[in-house]
Design an enzyme around this catalytic site. Structure first.
Site, PDB file in Angstrom:
ATOM      1  CG  HIS A  70       1.212  -6.534   1.742  1.00  0.00           C
ATOM      2  ND1 HIS A  70      -0.103  -5.846   1.017  1.00  0.00           N
ATOM      3  CD2 HIS A  70       1.802  -7.202   1.305  1.00  0.00           C
ATOM      4  CE1 HIS A  70      -0.119  -5.670  -0.044  1.00  0.00           C
ATOM      5  NE2 HIS A  70       1.572  -6.168  -0.262  1.00  0.00           N
TER       6      HIS A  70
ATOM      7  CG  HIS B 223      -1.905  -1.797   1.557  1.00  0.00           C
ATOM      8  ND1 HIS B 223      -2.455  -1.352  -0.160  1.00  0.00           N
ATOM      9  CD2 HIS B 223      -1.313  -2.663   1.532  1.00  0.00           C
ATOM     10  CE1 HIS B 223      -2.976  -3.255   0.678  1.00  0.00           C
ATOM     11  NE2 HIS B 223      -2.655  -3.325   1.279  1.00  0.00           N
TER      12      HIS B 223
ATOM     13  CD  GLU C 141      -2.165 -10.454   3.664  1.00  0.00           C
ATOM     14  OE1 GLU C 141      -1.972  -9.343   4.639  1.00  0.00           O
ATOM     15  OE2 GLU C 141      -1.791 -10.119   2.722  1.00  0.00           O
TER      16      GLU C 141
ATOM     17  CD  GLU D 290      -2.125  -4.089   4.963  1.00  0.00           C
ATOM     18  OE1 GLU D 290      -1.525  -4.481   4.559  1.00  0.00           O
ATOM     19  OE2 GLU D 290      -2.771  -3.587   4.291  1.00  0.00           O
TER      20      GLU D 290
END
Length: 603
Positions: free
Chosen positions: A490, A422, A563, A437
């Protein structure tokens, strides 16, 4: 060069010397006078002999203190409150020697919030060992000022007294629980509740105002007895029953006969603490009942072959007579790898197998659950051991590789592209307290970069600030620089705030020949990093998954998308704010990368 005896081997030699001494004296090792066994699980079986093949004569509860009369291998002979005696599994109790503090004996500390720190000593200046969640219960050993010392499943720790409620422990020994009568709204045994939350409280009645009587973990299948509004009364693996919130489970129809309570015990020792895997969940003594191992219609384990090599590696090959799936996770203090094989009974597997290699001291096996069958293997690892678990293409052969990695020079001259997820106008997922995030991923990526560069790697950041970078541009950077690997970082999120854990993704692929070289390498890279993240972060191991993410699909080299945790989970979001967690995440990623490169170099 001085040769060093591995710590694991030294422990084995000491244990053998002790055993030989006991045999020469003609007696079993006996507990020292005044030793006490403090029960660490919410419900632990007391048997009439030292092993799971002996019958259950009673049950002991969390915090119970039983006088030690003797010992046989991993089992303790204890005195019962009714004047009798029995045997309990040593891995489900804590042995207190004479002189151990017991100012608060007979009490249980109940945590009153999520993300409560358990520290090394009585004060905030001491380091954090782990974290606990609301409703979790621990035996109290002593107190110091406003702080309470508690018994963990493995070791001890201190919690702030103002964050717990103290309760009196149950009587020392109770008879095995029997399910009570179902309320008026009966379901008739036609459904099971499959737990969807990481750790779900079981209460004495239908509502949060009722007392917590235990916990169940994600994936447990519980027969439904009745329903009251949004709450379900379920049959527990221990034989009793309790109530769970309907929004934390998924209801499924029973296809064949009604599901019976599992005889394998999944009690309070199966609790995940603050996102940790259960500290002793691999050690429930009831999961090893050999007399039932061949009763299942779903299949069984046929064999387990052990192959040792001179290069600090031990490989275990487990064959089954039916296709299976598996789940694995890592436990600390002591280091253990737990592998649950889903869909088979233990068959003729020995309950304990001594390995005595440079990586594994022994393996314990047995039932974890019945209906459906789950066989649990617990590998007792030596210090610093790495592992990989994989399943054959026909899903009938499970391979567990354990080894000691040597990372010297593994990173030198490697080109690594790090992709903090992001950025710019895209915040990514947002946690309950508002953290974004994009900020967490950039912070951790910078820490990873610093560590990798210190090891001689060349690191290129897909973004090094809060800026908007397209997905295509991120992999273009890696492709143009001919990177050795691409690592995208992430943080996960879920609509259910109780869901948590760590996972890694690789490209699912289309089956084309052009993808053949990099997909297996991506899988190796992901498994190496996933293993280290699970060991360091101590969150639920969701495993390595496949997906069609753009950054994985368009990269020309081995690529993974990590993740690390769930920002939507309040306890894990709290961890994501700390330097300690972010440092551990960075170090785990770096070590996993190094292990991957070392495997390529020695392959």
């Amino acid at each position: 060069m001085k040769l060093k005896t591995p710590s694991c081997l030294l422990s084995i030699l000491i244990g053998l010397a002790f055993l030989v001494g006991a045999l020469l004296s003609g007696t079993n090792p006996a507990g020292a006078a005044g030793e006490t066994a403090v029960v660490a699980g919410s419900s632990v079986n007391v048997r009439n002999g030292p092993g799971t093949s002996y019958g259950v004569i009673a049950q002991a509860n969390l915090g119970d203190q039983l006088t030690v009369l003797g010992q046989s291998t991993d089992w303790y002979n204890v005195g019962l409150s009714n004047g009798g005696q029995g045997w309990v599994a040593g891995w489900l109790v804590d042995i207190q020697r004479p002189g151990a503090a017991a100012a608060s004996a007979g009490q249980v500390a109940v945590l009153n919030g999520n993300g409560i720190n358990v520290r090394e000593g009585p004060g905030t200046s001491y380091g954090v060992i782990t974290q606990g969640g609301s409703g979790e219960r621990f035996p109290v050993l002593e107190s110091s000022g406003d702080w309470v010392k508690i018994q963990l499943s493995s070791g001890t720790g201190w919690v702030a007294g103002w964050l717990v409620s103290l309760e009196t422990a149950q009587p020392a020994v109770s008879q095995p629980a029997v399910a009570g009568p179902a309320p008026s709204t009966a379901v008739g045994g036609s459904k099971v509740a499959v737990v969807s939350g990481s750790v779900v409280n079981v209460r004495s009645g239908p509502g949060t105002s009722n007392a917590v009587v235990g916990t169940v973990t994600q994936g447990n299948s519980l027969p439904v007895l009745s329903q009251s509004s949004d709450w379900l009364q379920v049959s527990l693996p221990t034989g009793g029953n309790g109530w769970v919130a309907g929004w934390l489970v998924a209801l499924k129809d029973v296809v064949s006969a009604p599901v019976q309570p599992a005889t394998g015990q999944t009690d309070g020792s199966e609790v995940s603490r603050g996102g940790d895997r259960p500290d002793d969940s691999g050690d429930s003594d009831d999961d090893n009942d050999s007399d039932d191992s061949n009763d299942s219609d779903t299949g069984k384990v046929l064999s387990m072959n052990v192959q040792k090599t001179a290069s600090d590696q031990t490989t275990f090959t487990i064959k089954t007579d039916t296709p299976v799936s598996y789940n694995s996770f890592f436990l600390r203090n002591p280091d253990r790898l737990v592998v649950d094989i889903e869909g088979v009974a233990p068959g003729d597997l020995p309950q304990t197998k001594d390995v005595s290699s440079k990586t594994v001291s022994k393996v314990r096996s047995g039932y974890f659950q019945k209906n459906p069958d789950v066989t649990r293997l617990v590998f007792e690892l030596c210090s610093g051991v790495q592992y990989e678990v994989s399943l054959s293409s026909n899903n009938k052969t499970l391979t567990v590789e354990t080894y000691i990695p040597k990372l010297d020079g593994a990173y030198k001259n490697k080109i690594i592209v790090l992709d903090p997820g992001h950025g710019g106008p895209d915040p990514g997922a947002i946690g309950p307290s508002g953290i974004q995030e994009k900020a967490v991923t950039l912070d951790i990526a910078k820490r990873v970069s610093k560590l990798l560069e210190a090891q001689g790697a060349k690191v290129i950041m897909a973004r090094s600030a809060d800026m908007d970078v397209s997905l295509a541009a991120r992999t273009d950077i890696a492709n143009k620089n001919k990177a050795d690997i691409f690592v995208s970082i992430h943080i996960n999120a879920h609509t259910d705030p109780s869901i948590g854990g760590t996972t890694s993704y690789i490209y699912s692929g289309t089956g084309s020949s052009s993808e053949a070289p990099r997909l297996p390498e991506s899988n190796k890279l992901a498994r190496s990093i996933q293993t280290e993240m699970v060991k360091s972060l101590r969150l639920r191991d969701i495993g390595v998954k496949q997906a069609n993410f753009a950054v994985l699909r368009t990269s020309n080299m081995p690529a993974v998308l990590l993740e690390l945790a769930f920002i939507s989970n309040q306890a894990e979001e709290k961890l994501l704010k700390t330097d300690s967690f972010k440092n551990k995440a960075a170090e785990a990623i770096v070590k996993g990368i190094g292990t991957y490169f070392m495997q390529k170099r020695t392959a």
